[in-house]
Structures are given as structure tokens and as C-alpha cells.
Write a protein that holds these residues in place. Structure first.
Motif, mmCIF file in Angstrom:
data_model
loop_
_atom_site.group_PDB
_atom_site.id
_atom_site.type_symbol
_atom_site.label_atom_id
_atom_site.label_comp_id
_atom_site.label_asym_id
_atom_site.label_seq_id
_atom_site.Cartn_x
_atom_site.Cartn_y
_atom_site.Cartn_z
ATOM 1 N N GLU A 179 0.587 -1.333 -0.044
ATOM 2 C CA GLU A 179 -0.060 -0.049 0.123
ATOM 3 C C GLU A 179 0.864 1.309 0.021
ATOM 4 N N VAL A 180 0.136 2.457 -0.580
ATOM 5 C CA VAL A 180 0.863 3.809 -0.538
ATOM 6 C C VAL A 180 0.541 4.342 0.726
ATOM 7 N N PRO A 181 1.732 4.866 1.599
ATOM 8 C CA PRO A 181 1.217 5.229 2.943
ATOM 9 C C PRO A 181 0.365 6.850 2.881
ATOM 10 N N HIS A 182 0.542 7.448 1.913
ATOM 11 C CA HIS A 182 -0.251 8.737 1.553
ATOM 12 C C HIS A 182 -0.979 8.910 0.069
ATOM 13 N N PRO A 183 -2.275 9.426 0.156
ATOM 14 C CA PRO A 183 -2.578 9.215 -1.208
ATOM 15 C C PRO A 183 -1.970 10.163 -2.206
ATOM 16 N N GLU A 184 -1.140 11.173 -1.512
ATOM 17 C CA GLU A 184 -0.178 11.895 -2.375
ATOM 18 C C GLU A 184 0.794 11.323 -3.036
ATOM 19 N N LEU A 185 0.968 9.950 -2.669
ATOM 20 C CA LEU A 185 2.189 9.379 -3.233
ATOM 21 C C LEU A 185 1.830 8.342 -4.238
ATOM 22 N N ALA A 186 0.526 8.386 -4.542
ATOM 23 C CA ALA A 186 -0.111 7.372 -5.514
ATOM 24 C C ALA A 186 0.377 7.257 -6.596
ATOM 25 N N GLY A 187 0.967 8.413 -7.398
ATOM 26 C CA GLY A 187 1.698 8.648 -8.623
ATOM 27 C C GLY A 187 2.868 8.547 -8.720
ATOM 28 N N TYR A 188 3.607 8.211 -7.450
ATOM 29 C CA TYR A 188 5.095 7.911 -7.491
ATOM 30 C C TYR A 188 5.517 6.332 -7.427
ATOM 31 N N GLN A 189 6.731 5.844 -8.180
ATOM 32 C CA GLN A 189 7.307 4.593 -7.854
ATOM 33 C C GLN A 189 8.053 4.769 -6.777
ATOM 34 N N VAL B 240 18.762 -7.818 5.310
ATOM 35 C CA VAL B 240 17.936 -6.389 5.071
ATOM 36 C C VAL B 240 17.618 -6.926 3.544
ATOM 37 N N LEU B 241 16.152 -6.644 3.394
ATOM 38 C CA LEU B 241 15.566 -7.041 2.045
ATOM 39 C C LEU B 241 15.252 -5.951 1.542
ATOM 40 N N VAL B 242 15.531 -5.765 0.003
ATOM 41 C CA VAL B 242 15.441 -4.590 -0.697
ATOM 42 C C VAL B 242 14.583 -4.811 -1.925
ATOM 43 N N PHE B 243 13.401 -4.080 -1.862
ATOM 44 C CA PHE B 243 12.309 -4.038 -2.999
ATOM 45 C C PHE B 243 12.424 -2.895 -3.850
ATOM 46 N N PRO B 244 13.043 -2.915 -4.743
ATOM 47 C CA PRO B 244 13.151 -1.831 -5.919
ATOM 48 C C PRO B 244 11.739 -1.624 -6.574
ATOM 49 N N SER B 245 11.524 -0.511 -6.839
ATOM 50 C CA SER B 245 10.149 -0.177 -7.525
ATOM 51 C C SER B 245 10.025 -0.865 -8.763
ATOM 52 N N TRP B 246 11.416 -1.112 -9.566
ATOM 53 C CA TRP B 246 11.186 -1.640 -10.779
ATOM 54 C C TRP B 246 11.156 -3.347 -10.869
ATOM 55 N N PRO C 128 12.289 -9.666 -3.911
ATOM 56 C CA PRO C 128 13.592 -8.846 -3.385
ATOM 57 C C PRO C 128 14.973 -9.216 -3.399
ATOM 58 N N PHE C 129 15.797 -8.283 -3.101
ATOM 59 C CA PHE C 129 17.097 -8.480 -3.147
ATOM 60 C C PHE C 129 17.351 -8.794 -1.599
ATOM 61 N N THR C 130 18.361 -9.887 -1.273
ATOM 62 C CA THR C 130 18.645 -10.179 -0.113
ATOM 63 C C THR C 130 20.135 -9.657 0.396
ATOM 64 N N LEU C 131 20.329 -8.912 1.305
ATOM 65 C CA LEU C 131 21.667 -8.489 1.622
ATOM 66 C C LEU C 131 22.131 -8.698 3.039
ATOM 67 N N PRO C 132 23.305 -9.256 3.237
ATOM 68 C CA PRO C 132 23.778 -9.688 4.510
ATOM 69 C C PRO C 132 23.613 -8.275 5.302
ATOM 70 N N ALA D 233 21.571 -2.081 -4.703
ATOM 71 C CA ALA D 233 20.580 -2.962 -5.005
ATOM 72 C C ALA D 233 19.321 -2.154 -5.578
ATOM 73 N N LEU D 234 18.814 -0.973 -5.135
ATOM 74 C CA LEU D 234 18.015 -0.341 -5.875
ATOM 75 C C LEU D 234 18.275 0.214 -7.153
ATOM 76 N N LEU D 235 19.478 0.329 -7.624
ATOM 77 C CA LEU D 235 19.773 0.804 -8.943
ATOM 78 C C LEU D 235 19.174 -0.100 -10.259
ATOM 79 N N HIS D 236 18.542 -0.003 -11.092
ATOM 80 C CA HIS D 236 18.407 -0.614 -12.114
ATOM 81 C C HIS D 236 19.240 -1.089 -12.984
ATOM 82 N N PRO D 237 19.474 -2.544 -13.184
ATOM 83 C CA PRO D 237 20.720 -2.984 -13.897
ATOM 84 C C PRO D 237 20.897 -2.303 -15.366
ATOM 85 N N MET D 238 19.753 -1.736 -15.927
ATOM 86 C CA MET D 238 20.063 -0.963 -17.183
ATOM 87 C C MET D 238 18.801 0.259 -17.077
ATOM 88 N N PRO D 239 19.241 1.183 -16.457
ATOM 89 C CA PRO D 239 18.136 2.113 -16.301
ATOM 90 C C PRO D 239 18.123 2.956 -17.407
#
Length: 832
Positions: free
Chosen positions: A540-550, A602-608, A614-618, A633-639
Motif C-alpha cells: 500500500e501507499v502510505p499517503h494518497p499524495e504518493l499514489a503517482g510515484y514509484q 536486509v530485504l530490498v524491494f526496488p520499484s522496478w 526482493p534482493f537479500t543483503l547481509p 540494489a535499488l539501481l536498475h541494471p539498465m536504467p
């Protein structure tokens, strides 16, 4: 009134046929529904809203119809709306709009035109294109303005300088049509009068239009007849038309001197597009080769635009011309016939082009007379010149101050109380005389108003004018303020009571700032107490204002609260950029068991990427190290590279491996682009450790048109697409281009990169070495006043004290102006 007389006269000459033609015109007539449909599609439209047909309007509609086909080539739809049949709100309701046509762009009105300024097809096409290109085509009035443009373009772009005695003419249309095609390659400048014409040797009352080509992109090694301060210029001698200007620009791309080893009679006549250009041959002897080349270069500059110069090397056995001749020429109308000459001076060559030479000598004489007063004009105009487009925009709107009601203006007196009374304070530190600060201030206020409209009451938007409150902006570490001294303007800080200040490092725009603030409202990290809360956190999106953002998300899993220190510190640094959550104790163990993860993790969930993978980091004991792993981990492999995310990518300090792809016209084109991006991902995956040194990304030139000028500046011209470029290498300023027209295959790209690293691949070009220091040094005037010695001041007479203060003020101003002009080639703003 004159326009009415001309219109009636022409109508009488045509025996009323104009009216008949207008009534049976092929001009597209839009219904209200069609108009709104085209408008909302974002297409450019040039529309006239017809109320009643008079002789003047009938004549205009005839010319409007003629312009439709021409403007269609530039993506502009032309038509009319009959307000007697269809009612379009605003445009059909006001009678004063009877003599106005409108240009629509991006779904809204872009510009309006009085019919007196668009009276025929030439004026319609030229004015519409002029409006579309108004940000690309510069305007100069004085020679100082032109000199500034030359300095800005030197080493980067050549300049096409056009003079028209009036707008809306055939000549004006020719320049606009050419600028539309060549605008990304050359810097176009328009002149309609002013003191700059004296420098160019033109009488302001002359009705003839002129065009000059300023060679600002040439290498410093070229010999030029101009001083190093100015760009060499070549005047177009043919009458101005779209075709002649196109041919002239092609001629300016011809080599200055071409060296040949054949006899002139064996040299081929000029090929397209230079087939109508004469050839001049000079002969070169081995013993005087360098001197002959210098002579040829000097003559070539004088013949620029008139003839092509070729230097014939006599040491070649193919050259059969007797030694008594030292020059030859071939005229285009004489086909293969070559005439030989024995010259005693270079001026004898110019006799062949007597008419053009006469004009050139007159211009040179005028230049010598006018140059005596040029220095004074430049000196007087320093304070009237602006640094760049941002400064120009701020200067144009200098009389309109932004409405500051939606922001809190902080001072040294109210800063602490204002920050303490609310949970989140966003502060903009700016200088009133800095153009970027004032431009961003408008965006900052826009975000403040947007938050107020959304009833976001827990965020306080504040500003500090550092020109007035220097003690607050320059406060040293250890003082009561919770931030380091502000050294760059504008700067934005997020302040939370009892927490260190956080810098906003995104793009200076309203959307990126709004996103940063809205994410910052969420606690970092969020303490998750149930598995349901954890699932909602991911979905879920924590605020309606963030609905349009990744949104990127990061979750820390720890067996005990005592293990969370490094993660908590890293989460604070990610505030505003990603959502962070924290699970501990039994809840973390249950989550880890369900997802087969070993604690701590630490689990990383990129928007893409989907939340199920998720990526699992020690978990690291160092917050800095953990933050580096999370950002990787957040960086897209080919942004996809855009104007907005470029700054964040450059901060990574990696070389950029850029794939430029064109805009797709159909599904096949989209599939081809997708295949190229997929192949580049294979490059990243197959390259292993070698690819860790590069950031592979791609630019879609349809969505990011600015990429076209970037690509052109990298390789010198627009190459065929797709194009692959390596740039921003940490080891140097070299730019490398993957061989054009070579299939982009992972194995070939990796071999090419290896050749670059081995030093066996030649660079295509170099990045500009321009430095961009702050436009203004930050002066703490209050500190300067505090440093005055009271003892010595008491011993001075009032007159001495006044003289010293005046002298000190003058010195401060001189220091600001002189340092600003010499170190940064910028000119001080009038506020200083």
C-alpha cells in the motif's frame, strides 16, 4: 488602416475571387469536439476562430490555407473554427478576438497573433516557427551581446547570424525554416537592427537581409584572420532564400584546405553539394611546404563561401603543370576546363570574384572604423548582460515578485522557535541576486501551495534570504543551528527536532521536491509490529499524495533490537528517497522462516521489480557500508537516463555506457528498442567485475529530446541510431563511440570495452573542460563589520572615518565584480 487599404485593393484586383475561394476553401474547419480532441492530444495547432467574414478576414483565410501545407511539415495543424456554427468557450465569446489567431501547444494556448502581423503565407509560417523556436533562437542588439554569444559557443557550436529588416518576410521565413532543421547543430541568432549592425558593416537603413556564419567551433590550431577573442565570420553573398541558406551551410562544412597529389586537370570537379562552387588551386613545393600551407590557409579564409581551395603537392609525379604556374582555377559553368595563373600576390586571385570582393572590402573598412568604439560599448554593457537562460527568465520577470504568503520567512530571531513547534520543516536557503535561486523559489512556493491545498499541516515550508541573514546561513559547527554552513545556493534542508539536518539532493524542480517531502513524512524506519502491517507496508501507499510515484522499499530483519543500530542509521539517510521498515524478535524470525532468509538480513524491494522477488543483503555492522549495498540494489541494471535522474547517476562516480535509441514509429520499432536494451543487460550480466566500473544506461530520444544535442556534442554530429557511447571516465575526459553501423551484440561490446581499457581504441572526442564554480562568492557582511577595530576607529576624525568606509565599500564591490568577470566569465548582476 494601411492594412485595410491594401486588403481592399487586392480584393478589387481579384474581382471578388478571394471571398469565393475562402468560402469554398480546402482549409480544415474543426467542430468544437474536433478542436478539443486535437487540443487534448497535445498536438500543435494554429487556429483562427471565425466570427464574421469581412474582406480582410477573407484574404487572411486564403493565406491561412496556403500556410497549412507548409506548417504541416513542421508538425503544426492549421485550421479554423466557425463560431457561428460551433461555440468554443472563451474564443468564440469575445468579439475582440475577431482579429486574433492562436497557437496551441501541449494542450493549452501557447501564443496569440494579431492578424496585422500574419498577413500572408510568409508571415504566418515565419511567425509560427519563430514562436515555436523562441527558446532556441537568440536575439542580440549590441556587439557586446554578440561577443557574449561567441564566447559561450566557442569550441562547441558554430553560429548562424541572420539579419532581416522586418519580421514576417520571405527572408524571415527562410531563416526560421532553416533553424527548425539545423537548430540542434548550429546556434541561430536573429538581428532586426541595433548597434551590432555597425560591427557587421551593415547600414541599418539597408533593406537587404544578410546572413553570416561564425566559425566558433574551429580548433585553436587554425590560422584565422580574426583576433582570438572573436569567431571568424563568413558572409553569405547570394540572396537569402531557404535553398541558398541550406547550400551556404553545407559549403561552410567543406574543408578549409584540401591537399591533393594529382594535377588540377585530373582532379574531379566538386561533387554534391558543392557542384556550383569554383575551385582554386595553389601549388606546394617540398622545401616550402609549411609556408605554402599557411599561405593557402590565409587565402582560404578570404575565399570562404566563394570558392574551394586545394593545395597541390608538386612532389607527386602525377602533377604535370609547368613550374612557371603557381595557381589555377576552375569555374563551375566551365565543367572540366582549368585555367593556370602566375600570381604575384593573393589579391590577384580575388579579382576573379570582383563583386564579392568589393562587398567584403567595404565591410572590412566599416569594421576598422567602428572597432575604435567597440571597447567602450562592451565596457558599458557588462552590467546589462545576463549569464544564461535562467538569468534571462528571472530578469524578464524581475518586476513580478513571487507571493510569499504560503511560506514562512525565517530569520536569526525566529529560526529556533519556528523549527521547534512543528515535526518537519523544509527550509530553502537562497540569494535574491542569484538567478537559479530565484527560479527555484517559484517551484518551492508551488510545492508549498500544493501541500496547503492537500491539507498537509505537519510540514512547514520556510525560506531564508542568505543575503540578509548571513549570520544564520554561515553559522559555524558547534553553534545552536542544526546544520553546517550553507556554501551552495539554492540549498534545501529538512529539519526534524532532535535530528540532524537532511539535504535534498534531487533535481531542483517542484515534482522531485514534492516527492521527497511526502516520503520524508513517513517515519524512517517504520516499526512493523505484525505480519499484516509488513504486508501492507509492501503493497500500500502510505499517503494518497504518493499514489503517482514509484516507491522503493527496504525492510530490515533482526533477531534482537540491539542489532538494529547500523540499519536504523542507514534508514535515516534514506529518508525522503525510499520507505524503510523494521521487523525484530519473533516477528522477524517468522518472516525469515516463511521466506527462507537467514537472520539478520536486509530485504530490498526496488520499484522496478515485483515485491515477491526482493534482493537479500547481509546485515552489516557499518551503516555506510550497508547504505552502499542498498543503493546498489535499488539501481536498475539498465536504467533509462532522463534529465531528472542524471544528477543522481553522476554522483555514483562511474563511467557512463550510454545507449541512444530513437523514437519508435510502430510496434516493430518498439520491439527493436526493447531487444537492444535487453542485449545491453546481457552485457552487464556477462561482463562480471569489469562492468562494475561502468553504469550502463539508455536514453530514449523521443522521451528525452535533450539527448540529441548531448549525442551530437559527444561525437561531433548526429550519428545513425542506435548509438553506443562511453563517457565520463574517472581516468580522463575521453569519449569513445562504439563503431557505427556495427550490430550491438554483448560479446562485441565487451571486446570493445576491453580495447578501451587496453588503450588500443582511439577516442572520438573529449568532454568540455569548462568549470562551473559558484556564480557568487558568499560574503558575510556582518562578520566583516564585526571585524572592524574599535580602537583605531576612535582615533580617526569623522572625515577620515567616512573616507575609509567609502573606500572599503568600493573595494568590496570591485572585488565582487572583478573576480566574477575574470574567473568565471560572468557579469555581475545589477543588485550587486
Amino acid at each position: 488602416m494601411m492594412w485595410m487599404c491594401v486588403a481592399v485593393f487586392l480584393l478589387w484586383m481579384r474581382s471578388g475571387r478571394c471571398t469565393d475561394k475562402a468560402n469554398t476553401s480546402d482549409l480544415i474547419e474543426y467542430t468544437a469536439a474536433d478542436f478539443y480532441d486535437k487540443l487534448h492530444s497535445g498536438k500543435m495547432m494554429f487556429i483562427y476562430f471565425e466570427h464574421q467574414v469581412s474582406p480582410t478576414i477573407s484574404l487572411f483565410l486564403v493565406e491561412l490555407e496556403k500556410s497549412a501545407e507548409a506548417l504541416q511539415d513542421y508538425g503544426v495543424l492549421v485550421g479554423k473554427v466557425n463560431c457561428n456554427k460551433e461555440l468554443v468557450y472563451t474564443y468564440c465569446a469575445e468579439e475582440q478576438l475577431l482579429h486574433t489567431a492562436f497557437l496551441f501547444r501541449g494542450g493549452k494556448e501557447f501564443l496569440s497573433f494579431d492578424l496585422d502581423t500574419i498577413f500572408d503565407v510568409n508571415s504566418i509560417v515565419s511567425e509560427v516557427l519563430f514562436a515555436i523556436l523562441r527558446d532556441e533562437i537568440k536575439y542580440v542588439h549590441t556587439d557586446a551581446d554578440l561577443l557574449a554569444m561567441e564566447k559561450a559557443a566557442r569550441g562547441k557550436k558554430d553560429i548562424v547570424l541572420g539579419y532581416v529588416c522586418s519580421l514576417g518576410t520571405q527572408e524571415h521565413r527562410s531563416i526560421m525554416e532553416t533553424a527548425y532543421v539545423y537548430g540542434s547543430k548550429y546556434q541561430f541568432i536573429l538581428i532586426t537592427g541595433g548597434p551590432v549592425l555597425k560591427h557587421l558593416g551593415v547600414n541599418e537603413s539597408s533593406p537587404s537581409s544578410r546572413v553570416w556564419f561564425l566559425h566558433c567551433r574551429i580548433h585553436s590550431g587554425f590560422m584565422t584572420p580574426m583576433t582570438s577573442e572573436r569567431c571568424p565570420l563568413t558572409r553569405m553573398r547570394k540572396p537569402l532564400s531557404t535553398l541558398s541558406l541550406h547550400s551556404f551551410l553545407q559549403l561552410m562544412e567543406a574543408p578549409l584546405v584540401t591537399e591533393v597529389y594529382d594535377d588540377p586537370s585530373s582532379v574531379q570537379p566538386p561533387q554534391f553539394p558543392y557542384q556550383q562552387t569554383p575551385q582554386v588551386f595553389l601549388f606546394c613545393h617540398p622545401a616550402t611546404e609549411h609556408l605554402d600551407l599557411d599561405t593557402a590557409t590565409t587565402l582560404a579564409w578570404r575565399l570562404r563561401g566563394l570558392a574551394l581551395l586545394l593545395l597541390v603537392h608538386r612532389q607527386s609525379p602525377a602533377v604535370k603543370t609547368p613550374d612557371e604556374y603557381n595557381a589555377a582555377y576552375r569555374l563551375p559553368e566551365k565543367s572540366l576546363e582549368v585555367k593556370y595563373l602566375t600570381l604575384n600576390s593573393l589579391d590577384e586571385v580575388l579579382v576573379l570574384f570582383a563583386d564579392q570582393e568589393k562587398d567584403e572590402e567595404e565591410e572590412e573598412d566599416d569594421d576598422e572604423e567602428d572597432n575604435e568604439g567597440v571597447d567602450d560599448d562592451e565596457e558599458d554593457s557588462h552590467f546589462g548582460k545576463l549569464d544564461d537562460e535562467i538569468a534571462a527568465a528571472v530578469f524578464e520577470n524581475r518586476g513580478t515578485l513571487p507571493d510569499m504568503d504560503s511560506v514562512t520567512q525565517l530569520t536569526s530571531d525566529n529560526f529556533h522557535s519556528a523549527v521547534a513547534q512543528i515535526g518537519l520543516t523544509v527550509v530553502l536557503f537562497y540569494l535574491k541576486w542569484d538567478a537559479v535561486s530565484m527560479a527555484f523559489l517559484s517551484s518551492f512556493i508551488e510545492v508549498a501551495e500544493r501541500l496547503a491545498d492537500s491539507e498537509v499541516n505537519e510540514v512547514q515550508m520556510s525560506v531564508v534570504n542568505c543575503g540578509e541573514w548571513t549570520d544564520l546561513c554561515a553559522a559555524q559547527p558547534g553553534s545552536a543551528v542544526p546544520f553546517q554552513p550553507i556554501t551552495a545556493f539554492p540549498s534545501v534542508l529538512l529539519l526534524h527536532p532532535q535530528h540532524p539536518a537532511q539535504h535534498f539532493r534531487g533535481m531542483l524542480g517542484s515534482e522531485s521536491l514534492h516527492r521527497f517531502i511526502m516520503i520524508s513524512r513517513v517515519a524512517s524506519p517504520v516499526r512493523l509490529s505484525t505480519l499484516e502491517e509488513a504486508q501492507l507496508f509492501l503493497l500500500e501507499v502510505p499517503h494518497p499524495e504518493l499514489a503517482g510515484y514509484q516507491l522503493d522499499r527496504v525492510v530490515g530483519l533482526f533477531e534482537a533490537q540491539t542489532q538494529t543500530a547500523a540499519f536504523t542509521e542507514a534508514a535515516k539517510s534514506l529518508r525522503g528517497e525510499a520507505l524503510t521498515g523494521l521487523l525484530t524478535d519473533e516477528l522477524a524470525e517468522k518472516w525469515a522462516a516463511d521466506h527462507t532468509v537467514d537472520l539478520p538480513a536486509v530485504l530490498v524491494f526496488p520499484s522496478w521489480r515485483t515485491h515477491t522477488h526482493p534482493f537479500t543483503l547481509p546485515a552489516s555492522s557499518s551503516a555506510e557500508e550497508l547504505l552502499t549495498h542498498i543503493n546498489t540494489a535499488l539501481l536498475h541494471p539498465m536504467p533509462e537516463l532522463t534529465v531528472e535522474n542524471l544528477p543522481s547517476f553522476l554522483l555514483l562516480g562511474k563511467a557512463l555506457l550510454l545507449l541512444f535509441v530513437g523514437e519508435e514509429e510502430d510496434k516493430i520499432g518498439r520491439r527493436q528498442n526493447q531487444a537492444l536494451v535487453k542485449e545491453m543487460r546481457t552485457v552487464v550480466e556477462s561482463g562480471g567485475e569489469m562492468m562494475e566500473r561502468y553504469l550502463a544506461c539508455w536514453i530514449h530520444l523521443g522521451r528525452t529530446p535533450a539527448g540529441m544535442s548531448v549525442l551530437g556534442s559527444y561525437v561531433g554530429s548526429m550519428p545513425p541510431l542506435p548509438a553506443l557511447v562511453l563517457t565520463h571516465l574517472p581516468s580522463g575526459d575521453q569519449i569513445y563511440q562504439y563503431p557505427p553501423n556495427t550490430p550491438i551484440v554483448a560479446s562485441s561490446v565487451l571486446h570493445w570495452l576491453q580495447r578501451v581499457e587496453d588503450g588500443t581504441e582511439s577516442p572520438t572526442g573529449l568532454l568540455d573542460e569548462d568549470s562551473w564554480p559558484p556564480a557568487f562568492e558568499f560574503y558575510d557582511f556582518l562578520k566583516i563589520m564585526d571585524m572592524q577595530e574599535p580602537d583605531s576607529a576612535q582615533q580617526q576624525t569623522p572625515k577620515e572615518e567616512e573616507e575609509e568606509v567609502n573606500e572599503e565599500e568600493v573595494n568590496v564591490k570591485e572585488h565582487v565584480v572583478v573576480e566574477d568577470m575574470t574567473n568565471d566569465n560572468r557579469h555581475a548582476h545589477s543588485e550587486l
